[in-house]
Enzyme design. Sequence first.
Site, PDB file in Angstrom:
ATOM      1  N   TYR A 186     -16.757   2.062   7.374  1.00 21.81           N
ATOM      2  CA  TYR A 186     -15.301   2.115   7.453  1.00 21.81           C
ATOM      3  C   TYR A 186     -14.850   2.752   8.774  1.00 21.81           C
ATOM      4  O   TYR A 186     -14.041   2.184   9.513  1.00 21.81           O
ATOM      5  CB  TYR A 186     -14.740   2.898   6.261  1.00 21.81           C
ATOM      6  CG  TYR A 186     -13.286   3.267   6.398  1.00 21.81           C
ATOM      7  CD1 TYR A 186     -12.284   2.298   6.358  1.00 21.81           C
ATOM      8  CD2 TYR A 186     -12.902   4.599   6.587  1.00 21.81           C
ATOM      9  CE1 TYR A 186     -10.952   2.638   6.506  1.00 21.81           C
ATOM     10  CE2 TYR A 186     -11.567   4.951   6.728  1.00 21.81           C
ATOM     11  CZ  TYR A 186     -10.592   3.967   6.679  1.00 21.81           C
ATOM     12  OH  TYR A 186      -9.266   4.315   6.836  1.00 21.81           O
TER      13      TYR A 186
ATOM     14  N   LEU B 133       1.477   3.632   2.390  1.00 24.46           N
ATOM     15  CA  LEU B 133       2.336   3.821   3.552  1.00 24.46           C
ATOM     16  C   LEU B 133       3.399   2.731   3.632  1.00 24.46           C
ATOM     17  O   LEU B 133       4.574   3.008   3.914  1.00 24.46           O
ATOM     18  CB  LEU B 133       1.487   3.863   4.817  1.00 24.46           C
ATOM     19  CG  LEU B 133       2.194   4.179   6.135  1.00 24.46           C
ATOM     20  CD1 LEU B 133       3.003   5.473   6.039  1.00 24.46           C
ATOM     21  CD2 LEU B 133       1.179   4.250   7.272  1.00 24.46           C
TER      22      LEU B 133
ATOM     23  N   LYS C 266     -12.916   0.935  11.969  1.00 21.54           N
ATOM     24  CA  LYS C 266     -11.611   1.436  12.405  1.00 21.54           C
ATOM     25  C   LYS C 266     -11.657   1.827  13.897  1.00 21.54           C
ATOM     26  O   LYS C 266     -10.709   1.579  14.643  1.00 21.54           O
ATOM     27  CB  LYS C 266     -11.175   2.635  11.562  1.00 21.54           C
ATOM     28  CG  LYS C 266     -10.819   2.282  10.122  1.00 21.54           C
ATOM     29  CD  LYS C 266      -9.589   1.393  10.015  1.00 21.54           C
ATOM     30  CE  LYS C 266      -8.297   2.162  10.249  1.00 21.54           C
ATOM     31  NZ  LYS C 266      -7.091   1.304  10.036  1.00 21.54           N
TER      32      LYS C 266
ATOM     33  N   TRP D  40      -6.621  11.668   4.681  1.00 16.93           N
ATOM     34  CA  TRP D  40      -6.402  12.051   3.286  1.00 16.93           C
ATOM     35  C   TRP D  40      -5.014  11.639   2.790  1.00 16.93           C
ATOM     36  O   TRP D  40      -4.268  12.439   2.240  1.00 16.93           O
ATOM     37  CB  TRP D  40      -6.579  13.546   3.113  1.00 16.93           C
ATOM     38  CG  TRP D  40      -7.878  14.154   3.522  1.00 16.93           C
ATOM     39  CD1 TRP D  40      -8.856  13.605   4.312  1.00 16.93           C
ATOM     40  CD2 TRP D  40      -8.346  15.468   3.189  1.00 16.93           C
ATOM     41  NE1 TRP D  40      -9.884  14.490   4.487  1.00 16.93           N
ATOM     42  CE2 TRP D  40      -9.603  15.650   3.814  1.00 16.93           C
ATOM     43  CE3 TRP D  40      -7.823  16.522   2.450  1.00 16.93           C
ATOM     44  CZ2 TRP D  40     -10.352  16.817   3.700  1.00 16.93           C
ATOM     45  CZ3 TRP D  40      -8.557  17.696   2.335  1.00 16.93           C
ATOM     46  CH2 TRP D  40      -9.816  17.839   2.944  1.00 16.93           C
TER      47      TRP D  40
ATOM     48  N   GLY E 239       0.825  -1.204   0.000  1.00 13.11           N
ATOM     49  CA  GLY E 239       0.000   0.000   0.000  1.00 13.11           C
ATOM     50  C   GLY E 239       0.861   1.257   0.000  1.00 13.11           C
ATOM     51  O   GLY E 239       2.095   1.193  -0.067  1.00 13.11           O
TER      52      GLY E 239
ATOM     53  N   ALA F 190      -5.135  -2.308   5.987  1.00  9.87           N
ATOM     54  CA  ALA F 190      -6.511  -1.959   6.368  1.00  9.87           C
ATOM     55  C   ALA F 190      -7.442  -2.198   5.191  1.00  9.87           C
ATOM     56  O   ALA F 190      -6.996  -2.270   4.046  1.00  9.87           O
ATOM     57  CB  ALA F 190      -6.595  -0.500   6.800  1.00  9.87           C
TER      58      ALA F 190
END
Length: 284
Positions: free
Chosen positions: A127, A13, A131, A152, A11, A62
């Site tokens: 979502y 990150l 979380k 964001w 992903g 995630a």
Amino acid sequence: MEKILVTGATGQLGSELKVLSENYSQYEWFFADRTAISLNNIKLLKEQLELIKPTIILNCGAYTAVDKAETETELADVVNHLAVEVLATYAKEHGVKLIHISTDYVFDGTSSTALNEDAVTNPINVYGATKRAGELAAMVVNPDVLIIRTSWVYSRFGNNFVKTMKRLLQERDTISVVNDQIGSPTYAADLAQAMMEIVTAQEWIPGIYNYSNEGEISWYEFVLAIQEITGDSCEVSGIPSSSYPTPAARPAFSLLDKSKIKEVYGVTVPDYKESLRKCLKFKV
């Protein structure tokens, strides 16, 4: 040598952490994609953790398809909630440090001032609810977990708002962008750096922290900032969220207060335009 496990390694990150890992050769790194770490399969996840034996876990994985989560509720809950509980339990049992990434979507968007870590949560979509459930479960089983809420997120890697808008600015004569959702973007490379500053800090101080770049803008203003850097001549107009209905509601205001992470860990938070320029220097 300490071993860092990065979940969600492919992903945005996770990819930025992979780049950054070259500066942290004192650690053994294990970058886990969905096959190596199965956040959607709790039984398998437990077995995989026992095999990998990390001493530090950076949970960047995630279920982030916000609109799809409205119908794939069970899957979103397993990945964002139950898997996080497993990671936190493993970390507790094995004395492992866990940094878990959460979201501004745990808030309902009714605030008018920057939200600190103690602000009341009230998710308005599946979502955000999953979380938040993950945050709570992690903190119950393991008070030593460290949670970073961000917002964001964009990067030169993966699919994201910046890449999409950069392409549309080049392809179209006009585009319309929502102008009544306020927050601040996060360059994933900056967040990755903040995470490593926490990992290498002399003292581990658990709890919830906020991290996004400095600035208070709408998505519309974000596109104008992209256009300012790229120089594209496309006409950009702002529209209300009501003109762009989505399956999942979005918080109208989710600006994060970053005071705590700056004070506790001495993390520097760059301005969003400065970071946007850095990202756009890459061929995104």
